[in-house]
Design an enzyme around this catalytic site. Structure first.
Site, PDB file in Angstrom:
ATOM      1  N   SER A 103       0.812  -1.223   0.000  1.00  0.00           N
ATOM      2  CA  SER A 103       0.000   0.000   0.000  1.00  0.00           C
ATOM      3  C   SER A 103       0.840   1.266   0.000  1.00  0.00           C
ATOM      4  CB  SER A 103      -0.957   0.004   1.188  1.00  0.00           C
ATOM      5  OG  SER A 103      -0.249  -0.060   2.420  1.00  0.00           O
ATOM      6  N   ASP A 104       1.991   1.268   0.663  1.00  0.00           N
ATOM      7  CA  ASP A 104       2.846   2.455   0.689  1.00  0.00           C
ATOM      8  C   ASP A 104       3.221   2.901  -0.718  1.00  0.00           C
ATOM      9  OD1 ASP A 104       3.060   0.569   2.770  1.00  0.00           O
ATOM     10  OD2 ASP A 104       4.902   1.424   3.537  1.00  0.00           O
ATOM     11  N   ALA A 105       3.415   1.916  -1.590  1.00  0.00           N
ATOM     12  CA  ALA A 105       3.872   2.206  -2.952  1.00  0.00           C
ATOM     13  C   ALA A 105       2.898   3.094  -3.709  1.00  0.00           C
ATOM     14  CB  ALA A 105       4.088   0.909  -3.723  1.00  0.00           C
ATOM     15  N   PHE A 155       1.524   5.720  -2.727  1.00  0.00           N
ATOM     16  CA  PHE A 155       1.916   7.109  -2.484  1.00  0.00           C
ATOM     17  C   PHE A 155       3.244   7.427  -3.147  1.00  0.00           C
ATOM     18  CE2 PHE A 155       4.282  10.249   0.019  1.00  0.00           C
ATOM     19  CZ  PHE A 155       3.378  11.309   0.103  1.00  0.00           C
TER      20      PHE A 155
END
Length: 395
Positions: free
Chosen positions: A183-185, A187
């Site tokens: 999920s960080d990716a 952003f």
């Protein structure tokens, strides 16, 4: 007599949302003042606390002894930790019209020679591109800001990765990190690709970002909960209270990433509908998950656990901008935004150090009142920029 009482009650019910909002502002303003800053959502108060956070964090970049964990991969000044700070700092400098802070951002980019991180395929090493492209867009940097970004992205387009999105074998060596399988990716990566199209007029980068973002969302977004799993390792996992395991900062990254995609997409692009719907669906889930003290928890659904500032900051940024863009109803979301903003201000020391930030990780973890990190300050500055813009429009 009875009719008169009913009339008064009717008026009270009509005013209840307004009274509730005023109580939130008053209560948390007093709390903020006790810490040295007012949490009132007016332009002056927001600017004072945001400038303090920005100045403290930038002035402490040469000595990071207060940070518990630093990334072991990539050149740190071009990695995602500093990139996340400078994404927030660039936006705050622009919104607050601070030439001094804009100069700090430009100096950092120039010191990096506008280069990306060392890993060609990894989204964490693409995040710095968002700052470089913003500087280019605003005329603060020339075409030198595009060289490394285009070289990386053209190389990827020449041989797009086709690996599966399941997170194996494990962190940090999962093969799927050649794509956006965590999920960080969402952003770190997709907004830079879409922004490069906006700057150059070449739609190939935007098309790639849209295709890969949708693939990641289809894989990681829990349609029942309305939230993102951090990666496939968390499918079916539960936290200490039996809750589904949705990491606060991981969802904050994704939430802000959706907004940054919307910022970069043309107004008439049909893809906007997908991001708007995803954003609104996620917003409703985040609203339900907020704790009474205003914070979101490191494990999003574990309301009895410790408050966490970095995930909260990204959610505040998203919600406030969602209201400003007309995607979210202000009467519904503004009380939650104000509670959260006040909680964040209460976590700032009189010197400008933001506390309650979970350290580098990939799952819910311990949070201490004094814990801070560069990406926490970056998220705070994003939130401040949205609150400040709203305050300026209300003048």
């Amino acid at each position: 007599m009875t009719k008169r009482k009913r009339g008064v009650m009717g008026h009270y019910l009509l005013l209840a949302p307004v009274v509730a909002t005023l109580l939130v502002v008053t209560t948390w303003t007093l709390a903020g003042q006790a810490k040295g800053f007012s949490a009132a959502p007016n332009a002056g108060a927001v600017r004072r606390v945001a400038d303090a956070v920005a100045v403290w964090q930038v002035s402490h970049l040469d000595d990071l002894s207060y940070v518990t964990r630093l990334p072991e991969h990539a050149e740190f000044s071009r990695g995602w930790v500093q990139a996340s700070l400078y994404i927030g700092l660039e936006r705050w400098a622009r919104v607050a019209r601070s030439d001094a802070l804009s100069a700090k951002v430009l100096a950092w980019a120039e010191a990096n020679d506008f280069r990306l991180g060392d890993r060609l395929m990894h989204a964490d090493d693409h995040a710095v591109a968002q700052v470089y492209l913003a500087l280019r867009r605003d005329g603060l940097a020339g075409d030198e800001a595009l060289t490394s970004v285009r070289a990386y992205f053209d190389a990827i387009l020449a041989a797009p990765p086709t690996v599966a999105l399941d997170f194996v074998p494990t962190y940090p060596d999962a093969a799927c990190t050649a794509r956006w399988c965590w999920s960080d990716a969402l952003f770190m990566g997709p907004p830079a690709w879409a922004q490069l199209s906006a700057v150059t007029g070449d739609p190939r980068y935007r098309d790639y970002a849209d295709r890969e973002f949708r693939a990641a969302a289809d894989y990681l977004f829990d349609k029942d909960a309305g939230l993102f799993f951090r990666d496939s390792r968390f499918f079916g996992q539960h936290g200490q209270f039996g809750e589904k395991l949705f990491w606060s900062r991981g969802n904050g990254w994704a939430y802000a990433g959706i907004l940054h995609m919307l910022d970069a997409l043309p107004r008439d692009d049909s893809a906007r509908i997908f991001y708007q719907r995803l954003f609104m669906r996620m917003s409703a889930a985040l609203l339900r998950a907020q704790a009474k003290d205003g914070f979101w928890r490191s494990s999003m659904l574990a309301l009895r656990s410790q408050p966490e500032a970095s995930g909260t900051a990204f959610v505040v940024y998203g919600m406030q901008r969602g209201v400003a863009l007309g995607l979210l109803d202000g009467q519904t979301y503004r009380p939650a935004i104000l509670r959260a903003w006040s909680a964040l201000v209460g976590a700032v020391s009189p010197e400008g150090r933001l506390g309650r930030v979970q350290q580098i990780g990939d799952a819910p973890d311990e949070v201490r009142p004094e814990s801070t990190q560069l990406y926490g300050a970056g998220g705070f500055l994003l939130a401040a920029s949205a609150i400040y813009e709203d305050a300026m429009t209300r003048r």
